[in-house]
Design a protein around this motif. Structure first.
Motif, PDB file in Angstrom:
ATOM      1  N   ASP A  10       0.826  -1.209   0.000  1.00  0.00           N
ATOM      2  CA  ASP A  10       0.000   0.000   0.000  1.00  0.00           C
ATOM      3  C   ASP A  10       0.861   1.259   0.000  1.00  0.00           C
ATOM      4  OD1 ASP A  10      -2.406  -1.315  -0.039  1.00  0.00           O
ATOM      5  OD2 ASP A  10      -2.523  -1.482   2.138  1.00  0.00           O
ATOM      6  N   ARG A  11       0.211   2.362  -0.244  1.00  0.00           N
ATOM      7  CA  ARG A  11       0.864   3.659  -0.064  1.00  0.00           C
ATOM      8  C   ARG A  11       0.899   3.994   1.421  1.00  0.00           C
ATOM      9  NH1 ARG A  11       0.983   6.659  -4.921  1.00  0.00           N
ATOM     10  NH2 ARG A  11       1.402   5.148  -6.576  1.00  0.00           N
ATOM     11  N   ALA A  12       1.383   5.169   1.777  1.00  0.00           N
ATOM     12  CA  ALA A  12       1.585   5.530   3.178  1.00  0.00           C
ATOM     13  C   ALA A  12       0.293   5.879   3.903  1.00  0.00           C
ATOM     14  CB  ALA A  12       2.563   6.699   3.269  1.00  0.00           C
ATOM     15  N   PHE A  13      -0.753   6.266   3.161  1.00  0.00           N
ATOM     16  CA  PHE A  13      -1.947   6.801   3.813  1.00  0.00           C
ATOM     17  C   PHE A  13      -2.567   5.822   4.814  1.00  0.00           C
ATOM     18  CE2 PHE A  13      -6.397   7.759   4.339  1.00  0.00           C
ATOM     19  CZ  PHE A  13      -6.420   9.134   4.476  1.00  0.00           C
ATOM     20  N   PRO A  14      -2.840   4.538   4.477  1.00  0.00           N
ATOM     21  CA  PRO A  14      -3.491   3.655   5.467  1.00  0.00           C
ATOM     22  C   PRO A  14      -2.675   3.483   6.745  1.00  0.00           C
ATOM     23  CG  PRO A  14      -3.592   2.705   3.272  1.00  0.00           C
ATOM     24  CD  PRO A  14      -2.654   3.863   3.184  1.00  0.00           C
ATOM     25  N   LEU A  15      -1.357   3.373   6.624  1.00  0.00           N
ATOM     26  CA  LEU A  15      -0.531   3.199   7.819  1.00  0.00           C
ATOM     27  C   LEU A  15      -0.527   4.464   8.670  1.00  0.00           C
ATOM     28  CD1 LEU A  15       1.420   1.576   9.551  1.00  0.00           C
ATOM     29  CD2 LEU A  15       3.275   2.272   8.022  1.00  0.00           C
ATOM     30  N   ILE A  16      -0.373   5.630   8.052  1.00  0.00           N
ATOM     31  CA  ILE A  16      -0.373   6.879   8.821  1.00  0.00           C
ATOM     32  C   ILE A  16      -1.718   7.090   9.490  1.00  0.00           C
ATOM     33  CG2 ILE A  16      -0.130   9.378   8.640  1.00  0.00           C
ATOM     34  CD1 ILE A  16       2.472   7.817   8.381  1.00  0.00           C
ATOM     35  N   GLU A  17      -2.784   6.753   8.796  1.00  0.00           N
ATOM     36  CA  GLU A  17      -4.121   6.900   9.385  1.00  0.00           C
ATOM     37  C   GLU A  17      -4.267   6.011  10.615  1.00  0.00           C
ATOM     38  OE1 GLU A  17      -8.660   7.086   7.672  1.00  0.00           O
ATOM     39  OE2 GLU A  17      -7.375   5.431   7.010  1.00  0.00           O
ATOM     40  N   TYR A  18      -3.722   4.797  10.562  1.00  0.00           N
ATOM     41  CA  TYR A  18      -3.812   3.899  11.710  1.00  0.00           C
ATOM     42  C   TYR A  18      -2.960   4.411  12.874  1.00  0.00           C
ATOM     43  CZ  TYR A  18      -2.544  -0.025  14.688  1.00  0.00           C
ATOM     44  OH  TYR A  18      -2.277  -0.814  15.771  1.00  0.00           O
ATOM     45  N   LEU A  19      -1.733   4.862  12.589  1.00  0.00           N
ATOM     46  CA  LEU A  19      -0.830   5.269  13.668  1.00  0.00           C
ATOM     47  C   LEU A  19      -1.352   6.477  14.435  1.00  0.00           C
ATOM     48  CD1 LEU A  19       2.652   4.833  11.926  1.00  0.00           C
ATOM     49  CD2 LEU A  19       1.476   3.259  13.464  1.00  0.00           C
ATOM     50  N   PHE A  20      -1.986   7.408  13.739  1.00  0.00           N
ATOM     51  CA  PHE A  20      -2.508   8.601  14.420  1.00  0.00           C
ATOM     52  C   PHE A  20      -3.962   8.449  14.834  1.00  0.00           C
ATOM     53  CE2 PHE A  20       1.186  10.385  12.302  1.00  0.00           C
ATOM     54  CZ  PHE A  20       1.678  11.261  13.260  1.00  0.00           C
ATOM     55  N   GLY A  21      -4.590   7.322  14.480  1.00  0.00           N
ATOM     56  CA  GLY A  21      -5.969   7.093  14.848  1.00  0.00           C
ATOM     57  C   GLY A  21      -6.111   6.502  16.242  1.00  0.00           C
ATOM     58  N   PRO A  22      -7.347   6.136  16.626  1.00  0.00           N
ATOM     59  CA  PRO A  22      -7.590   5.627  17.989  1.00  0.00           C
ATOM     60  C   PRO A  22      -7.118   4.203  18.204  1.00  0.00           C
ATOM     61  CG  PRO A  22      -9.616   5.589  16.720  1.00  0.00           C
ATOM     62  CD  PRO A  22      -8.591   6.246  15.846  1.00  0.00           C
ATOM     63  N   GLY A  23      -6.801   3.457  17.141  1.00  0.00           N
ATOM     64  CA  GLY A  23      -6.408   2.054  17.291  1.00  0.00           C
ATOM     65  C   GLY A  23      -7.601   1.128  17.171  1.00  0.00           C
ATOM     66  N   LYS A  24      -7.331  -0.160  17.052  1.00  0.00           N
ATOM     67  CA  LYS A  24      -8.408  -1.125  16.879  1.00  0.00           C
ATOM     68  C   LYS A  24      -9.232  -1.300  18.140  1.00  0.00           C
ATOM     69  CE  LYS A  24      -5.937  -3.774  13.341  1.00  0.00           C
ATOM     70  NZ  LYS A  24      -5.376  -5.099  12.952  1.00  0.00           N
ATOM     71  N   HIS A  25      -8.633  -1.063  19.292  1.00  0.00           N
ATOM     72  CA  HIS A  25      -9.331  -1.233  20.561  1.00  0.00           C
ATOM     73  C   HIS A  25      -9.242   0.042  21.405  1.00  0.00           C
ATOM     74  CE1 HIS A  25      -9.597  -5.560  19.707  1.00  0.00           C
ATOM     75  NE2 HIS A  25      -8.328  -5.488  19.339  1.00  0.00           N
ATOM     76  N   GLU A  26      -9.169   1.197  20.748  1.00  0.00           N
ATOM     77  CA  GLU A  26      -9.076   2.486  21.432  1.00  0.00           C
ATOM     78  C   GLU A  26      -7.863   2.548  22.355  1.00  0.00           C
ATOM     79  OE1 GLU A  26     -11.132   4.984  20.792  1.00  0.00           O
ATOM     80  OE2 GLU A  26     -12.421   3.824  19.466  1.00  0.00           O
ATOM     81  N   GLU A  27      -6.776   1.880  21.936  1.00  0.00           N
ATOM     82  CA  GLU A  27      -5.597   1.816  22.800  1.00  0.00           C
ATOM     83  C   GLU A  27      -4.607   2.942  22.535  1.00  0.00           C
ATOM     84  OE1 GLU A  27      -4.565  -0.726  19.184  1.00  0.00           O
ATOM     85  OE2 GLU A  27      -6.309  -0.172  20.378  1.00  0.00           O
ATOM     86  N   HIS A  28      -4.761   3.695  21.446  1.00  0.00           N
ATOM     87  CA  HIS A  28      -3.821   4.773  21.132  1.00  0.00           C
ATOM     88  C   HIS A  28      -4.172   6.036  21.914  1.00  0.00           C
ATOM     89  CE1 HIS A  28      -2.923   2.848  16.921  1.00  0.00           C
ATOM     90  NE2 HIS A  28      -2.597   2.089  17.946  1.00  0.00           N
TER      91      HIS A  28
END
Length: 583
Positions: A10-28
């Motif tokens: 993939d391009r960088a967008f999906p990974l960056i969105e995950y890293l700065f997002g809330p996480g799969k279980h709101e752990e971020h």
């Protein structure tokens, strides 16, 4: 510190969105940028809007987009770096330095290279960071990533020392693959205590323990409840195998298959066939046993055979020869055989010991001409005896073989340490700890009984055996209170003497064997060695001067003595006529 590297298409967008997002279980929490390739990359902040994510992702992707159709298939490089629980807190500045060292060591962005790959380091938890990079350099060339995972691990070992973190053992590339985070999450959702990969690895390892043929191995997999799929060549020759857990399916409702080599390097079919070249001897039935009646003495006999084979393996390991590497494989099979046939009292510790020692069975050292048929035959005998009777015996013979296996695992730890195999040496010591715990459980009753028998020996006989013990062990004269520590040893010497053996010669032979210096309980090792060398029953026999009566209970003439519960400690007394004669 554990760096874990992945690459993606993939391009960088999906990974960056995950890293700065809330996480799969709101752990971020507190998602923020701590370092980047130019120190000026935009920081989207916690839970950013899509256009904020796109601003950073587009800058990362710019070198990739410039190549157009010539861009590589794998475009994104992702490395998570996590410290161990209990390590000290690292601030953002320290994490930023660590991130730069990782990208420098792996070749993503060597220090001083202004045309290197673009990367960012993101922190959204206290104990780890994520490094995201694109795999096209700013000058249009592809990133040179040769052995990046190995280089990241080596740099992590240096960082641990410099920052005072928990120091992990360096690997050599022979470890089995760990379950992924997705596998752990799926196992938790399914209510499993371990992932399917770990369950399958243990089941395959136990199925290969002591088998003589390839067909027997595949039948063992099916009997263990696994789904088995064989891969055939056009000629019909079997090329490999895959296994799956019943009920473990993917999103398409298809079974999730694992090949043997993905479970562990030594579980591939070619490696298993190499083991089968040293096929164990097939069992021959005892002439006095009826074929329709199970042999209830088989578990004890097989464990006694295993103790002999294990002690021979310890002698070979102590010779510090590369050919000893094969003995580690045979010892692993023996532990797997004991783990799957042991009763509940020792099953958990033996299972943990087998799992730990599994790592010690693999290294880059190859034994070309070693013979492990004795160990494989011992493993086969234990499995067959345990299968016939449900579970194996857990009396004296189990204590005998476990006492020997503790010495084998300690010898394996020294053998690996001499070759710089840090992970394997640590695994061997961990297995020794579990085996010692299992030994304490199995040996409690027989050792207590032998100590009681040693305390009630006639005084003249006890003094003679104490003198033999002090002479052979080189302890000089000891007070009577100190001699009580050798109650069990004196009892087994007395029992050997009753069987027409020379106690001093037996003790000298037992102490001349290797590995005694590393024993955690020297007397216990000598007791079981003497019982095996003299071919004494594993469970102790009372001395001739000790009738089966307890203190306060006298047997009247012509009447049998009351039965004593063998599971409770008994205070034995000497013969009343001998007592009167001594007075």
């Amino acid at each position: 510190m554990i760096p874990k590297i992945r690459t993606g298409t993939d391009r960088a967008f999906p990974l960056i969105e995950y890293l700065f997002g809330p996480g799969k279980h709101e752990e971020h929490t507190d998602q923020h940028l701590i370092a980047s390739w130019n120190n000026f990359a935009p920081n989207p902040g916690p839970n950013p809007a899509p256009h904020q994510v796109a601003k950073l992702a587009n800058q990362l992707d710019q070198p990739v987009k410039a190549l157009g159709k010539q861009a590589p298939a794998n475009k994104i490089w992702h490395c998570s770096v996590r410290i161990a629980p209990g390590d000290r807190h690292l601030d953002d500045a320290e994490w930023a330095i660590i991130a730069r060292r990782i990208v420098h060591a792996t070749g993503i962005a060597p220090e001083g290279d202004t045309a290197a790959c673009r990367w960012v380091a993101v922190r959204h938890a206290a104990d780890h960071i994520h490094i995201a990079a694109t795999l096209v350099r700013q000058d249009g060339r592809l990133a040179a990533l040769s052995f990046d995972k190995r280089k990241a691990q080596a740099e992590a070992r240096l960082i641990e020392k410099e920052y005072g973190l928990r120091q992990l053992n360096p690997g050599d590339g022979t470890a089995a693959k760990n379950p992924t985070s997705q596998e752990h999450f799926k196992a938790q959702r399914a209510g499993r205590t371990e992932t399917p990969r770990e369950s399958l690895r243990e089941a395959v390892r136990q199925s290969v323990a002591g088998v003589a043929t390839e067909a027997e191995f595949f039948n063992g997999l099916r009997e263990a409840g696994l789904r088995v799929k064989l891969r055939h060549a056009p000629s019909g020759h079997v090329l490999g195998y895959n296994v799956a857990l019943p009920g473990d399916r993917n999103a398409s409702k298809e079974p999730i298959w694992f090949s043997g080599s993905t479970l562990a390097p030594d579980l591939s079919l070619p490696r298993i066939r190499r083991r089968l070249d040293t096929a164990p001897a097939t069992d021959t039935p005892q002439p006095d046993n009826r074929p329709d009646r199970p042999d209830h003495t088989a578990p004890a006999r097989r464990r006694r055979d295993a103790a002999h084979a294990a002690e021979h393996a310890a002698d070979i390991l102590d010779q510090d020869d590369d050919e000893a590497a094969a003995q580690l494989v045979g010892t692993g099979e023996l532990l797997d055989a004991l783990a799957q046939t042991s009763p509940a009292a020792t099953r958990a510790e033996l299972r943990d010991a087998a799992r730990a020692f599994e790592r010690a069975t693999r290294s880059h050292v190859r034994a070309e001409s070693a013979d492990i048929r004795a160990l494989r035959s011992a493993a086969r005998g234990i499995v067959q005896a345990g299968s016939a009777l449900g579970r194996g015996e857990d009396g004296g013979t189990t204590a005998m073989v476990l006492s020997t296996l503790v010495l084998v695992t300690l010898a394996a730890a020294r053998w690996h340490s001499a070759r710089g195999h840090a992970q394997q040496a640590a695994a061997s010591r961990q297995a020794a700890d579990h085996l010692q715990a299992a030994y304490q459980q199995a040996a409690a009753t027989p050792m207590r009984t032998m100590r009681e028998y040693g305390r009630v020996l006639p005084e003249i006989e006890r003094r003679r055996h104490d003198t033999t013990i002090r002479t052979v062990l080189g302890q000089g004269r000891k007070p009577a209170a100190s001699a009580r520590r050798h109650d069990a040893l004196a009892a087994v010497l007395a029992e050997a003497e009753q069987a027409s053996h020379d106690p001093k010669a037996l003790l000298e032979e037992a102490t001349s064997r290797r590995e005694l210096g590393t024993a955690r309980n020297r007397e216990d090792v000598l007791v079981w060695r003497i019982r095996r060398l003299a071919k004494l029953p594993a469970d102790p026999v009372p001395p001739r001067t000790a009738p089966a009566t307890t203190a306060g209970t006298s047997a009247k003439p012509g009447r049998a003595a009351p039965r004593v519960d063998s599971s409770a400690p008994a205070q034995l007394v000497t013969d009343p006529h001998r007592r009167a004669l001594r007075r």
